[in-house]
Design a protein around this motif. Structure first.
Motif, PDB file in Angstrom:
ATOM      1  N   PHE A   1       1.704  -7.242  -3.100  1.00 37.21           N
ATOM      2  CA  PHE A   1       0.335  -7.753  -3.092  1.00 37.21           C
ATOM      3  C   PHE A   1       0.289  -9.226  -3.474  1.00 37.21           C
ATOM      4  O   PHE A   1      -0.571  -9.964  -2.993  1.00 37.21           O
ATOM      5  CB  PHE A   1      -0.565  -6.932  -4.016  1.00 37.21           C
ATOM      6  CG  PHE A   1      -0.826  -5.530  -3.539  1.00 37.21           C
ATOM      7  CD1 PHE A   1      -0.727  -5.192  -2.199  1.00 37.21           C
ATOM      8  CD2 PHE A   1      -1.155  -4.532  -4.441  1.00 37.21           C
ATOM      9  CE1 PHE A   1      -0.965  -3.901  -1.754  1.00 37.21           C
ATOM     10  CE2 PHE A   1      -1.399  -3.236  -4.010  1.00 37.21           C
ATOM     11  CZ  PHE A   1      -1.299  -2.922  -2.669  1.00 37.21           C
TER      12      PHE A   1
ATOM     13  N   SER B   1       4.694  -2.692  -5.538  1.00 39.48           N
ATOM     14  CA  SER B   1       3.401  -2.937  -4.877  1.00 39.48           C
ATOM     15  C   SER B   1       2.747  -4.206  -5.423  1.00 39.48           C
ATOM     16  O   SER B   1       2.144  -4.971  -4.666  1.00 39.48           O
ATOM     17  CB  SER B   1       2.472  -1.730  -4.998  1.00 39.48           C
ATOM     18  OG  SER B   1       2.139  -1.477  -6.327  1.00 39.48           O
TER      19      SER B   1
ATOM     20  N   LEU C   1      -5.989  -7.660  -4.199  1.00 37.11           N
ATOM     21  CA  LEU C   1      -5.325  -6.421  -4.600  1.00 37.11           C
ATOM     22  C   LEU C   1      -4.371  -6.654  -5.773  1.00 37.11           C
ATOM     23  O   LEU C   1      -4.232  -5.798  -6.650  1.00 37.11           O
ATOM     24  CB  LEU C   1      -4.577  -5.800  -3.420  1.00 37.11           C
ATOM     25  CG  LEU C   1      -5.464  -5.142  -2.367  1.00 37.11           C
ATOM     26  CD1 LEU C   1      -4.645  -4.697  -1.171  1.00 37.11           C
ATOM     27  CD2 LEU C   1      -6.209  -3.963  -2.961  1.00 37.11           C
TER      28      LEU C   1
ATOM     29  N   LEU D   1       0.829  -1.210   0.000  1.00 42.27           N
ATOM     30  CA  LEU D   1       0.000   0.000   0.000  1.00 42.27           C
ATOM     31  C   LEU D   1       0.862   1.258   0.000  1.00 42.27           C
ATOM     32  O   LEU D   1       0.585   2.219  -0.724  1.00 42.27           O
ATOM     33  CB  LEU D   1      -0.957  -0.004   1.189  1.00 42.27           C
ATOM     34  CG  LEU D   1      -2.073  -1.052   1.133  1.00 42.27           C
ATOM     35  CD1 LEU D   1      -2.803  -1.129   2.467  1.00 42.27           C
ATOM     36  CD2 LEU D   1      -3.040  -0.755  -0.004  1.00 42.27           C
TER      37      LEU D   1
END
Length: 124
Positions: free
Chosen positions: A40, A36, A47, A12
């Motif tokens: 994830f 990211s 996500l 995040l």
């Protein structure tokens, strides 16, 4: 559970930095979005899939994950935006020389990274 939480929070944070990087030339978007996606993939399938299917970032992540590729169009947009956005402050604002040098070294390092990646799966 702690590992998944760590990867989720790190993902995040990385995504936030990538989004900010769209507007600030010293924060490159591509590496943060790729980071990211990796985070994830370790923490949240939902996500990760969301990023893979994202209108703006999806193809970039898929190209990188499958082939280690950054498309030429993406390289050109990144190069132009970095150079345009840092040129005015570097040349026309009274900034301390060591700050200017740091900016120049950072931009050059990112550009070298980007342009040394293959541009299509065929190049791999």
């Amino acid at each position: 559970m702690i590992k998944r939480t760590f990867w989720l929070l790190f993902g995040l944070l990385s995504l936030l930095l990538g989004i900010v990087g769209v507007f600030l030339p010293l924060l490159p978007t591509t590496p943060f979005v790729l980071l990211s996606a990796y985070c994830f993939s370790k923490s949240s399938k939902r996500l990760h899939l969301w990023l893979l299917n994202h209108k703006l970032f999806g193809s970039l992540i898929s190209d990188w994950e499958k082939h280690g590729v950054i498309r030429t169009k993406t390289k050109c947009i990144a190069t132009a935006s970095m150079l345009i956005l840092v040129s005015y402050p570097l040349f026309f604002l009274p900034i301390i020389i060591w700050v200017k040098l740091t900016v120049i070294i950072t931009i050059l390092s990112v550009l070298i990274f980007i342009w040394t990646r293959p541009s299509s799966p065929i190049d791999v």
